[in-house]
Design a protein around this motif. Structure first.
Motif, PDB file in Angstrom:
ATOM      1  N   ARG A   1      -0.399  29.188  16.540  1.00  0.00           N
ATOM      2  CA  ARG A   1      -1.058  30.468  16.805  1.00  0.00           C
ATOM      3  C   ARG A   1      -1.898  30.430  18.072  1.00  0.00           C
ATOM      4  NH1 ARG A   1      -4.365  30.835  11.375  1.00  0.00           N
ATOM      5  NH2 ARG A   1      -4.664  28.657  12.056  1.00  0.00           N
TER       6      ARG A   1
ATOM      7  N   THR B   1      -2.782  29.662  21.998  1.00  0.00           N
ATOM      8  CA  THR B   1      -2.322  29.474  23.369  1.00  0.00           C
ATOM      9  C   THR B   1      -3.553  29.268  24.238  1.00  0.00           C
ATOM     10  OG1 THR B   1      -0.417  30.936  23.038  1.00  0.00           O
ATOM     11  CG2 THR B   1      -1.080  30.499  25.308  1.00  0.00           C
TER      12      THR B   1
ATOM     13  N   LEU C   1      -4.322  39.935  17.284  1.00  0.00           N
ATOM     14  CA  LEU C   1      -4.504  39.257  18.560  1.00  0.00           C
ATOM     15  C   LEU C   1      -5.998  39.086  18.831  1.00  0.00           C
ATOM     16  CD1 LEU C   1      -3.521  38.120  21.276  1.00  0.00           C
ATOM     17  CD2 LEU C   1      -3.405  40.482  22.126  1.00  0.00           C
TER      18      LEU C   1
ATOM     19  N   ARG D   1      -2.317  35.692  16.562  1.00  0.00           N
ATOM     20  CA  ARG D   1      -2.361  34.918  17.803  1.00  0.00           C
ATOM     21  C   ARG D   1      -3.800  34.778  18.296  1.00  0.00           C
ATOM     22  NH1 ARG D   1       0.044  38.128  22.045  1.00  0.00           N
ATOM     23  NH2 ARG D   1      -0.316  36.287  23.351  1.00  0.00           N
TER      24      ARG D   1
END
Length: 205
Positions: A88, A90, A42, A66
């Protein structure tokens, strides 16, 4: 959708945008080196703008990792989301200090393009606190500073704020081809301080 220009956004929202021109690919490379992006699960990007750093991060991320990009400027957030087709990524329209709530998990790396030198002192402190608190113990943080502003009060207070919140802080060589020339602050070993500052406290801007 029309191409977005950092110069145009600066003229529209100078205190929100901070930069007059987009960062160079060489600065993007310096920002994303040596922070373990290949193994990260992340990653959070603060102030992605037109996506120069976003693209550099995505090139290094694993297929199942992500990237959450948090952008305060609504036009830039909308255009970034519309121009990148990557599952991946956002893109969130919001404040950088909200990154812990937005990311919803320990963060392996934070990459910041925020305009620290034009941020109010309280906002800068809250955001740095939020970064240190959201990072995993092995997490890393990178942000850049323009060379000409490094010795101004906001530039010095940013460097001091990083040393206060991280066990290790170093600087990259100057990226001269960037306009203006810049260098990268790299920080690791977050201290996760619970500072409970009053609004506006901390070093003056």
């Amino acid at each position: 959708m029309a191409a977005v220009s950092i110069t145009t956004e600066f003229l529209k929202r100078p205190l929100m945008t901070g930069a007059v021109t987009a960062s160079s690919r060489r600065l993007a490379r310096a920002m994303t080196q040596h922070i373990g992006l290949g193994e990260a699960r992340l990653v959070v990007e603060l102030g992605p703008g037109t996506g120069v750093f976003t693209d550099a991060v995505l090139r290094q991320l694993a297929p199942d990792a992500r990237l959450v990009a948090i952008e305060l400027n609504p036009d830039l957030a909308e255009r970034l989301a519309a121009s990148r087709d990557d599952k991946r990524l956002t893109v969130v329209h919001g404040a950088a200090a909200e990154l812990a709530d937005v990311a919803a998990g320990p963060v392996d790396a934070v990459v910041s393009g925020l305009p620290w030198t034009v941020m109010p002192t309280a906002d800068r402190n809250r955001t740095l606190d939020a970064v240190a608190a959201a990072l995993a113990p092995s997490g890393r943080f990178t942000t850049f500073a323009y060379l000409h502003a490094a010795w101004t009060p906001p530039g010095r207070h940013l460097a001091a704020g990083l040393r206060e919140r991280f066990g290790t802080v170093d600087r990259s060589p100057v990226v001269w081809p960037n306009l203006p020339p810049a260098f990268v602050h790299r920080a690791r070993a977050p201290k996760n301080l619970r500072l409970h500052r009053h609004a506006g406290s901390g070093p003056p801007a």
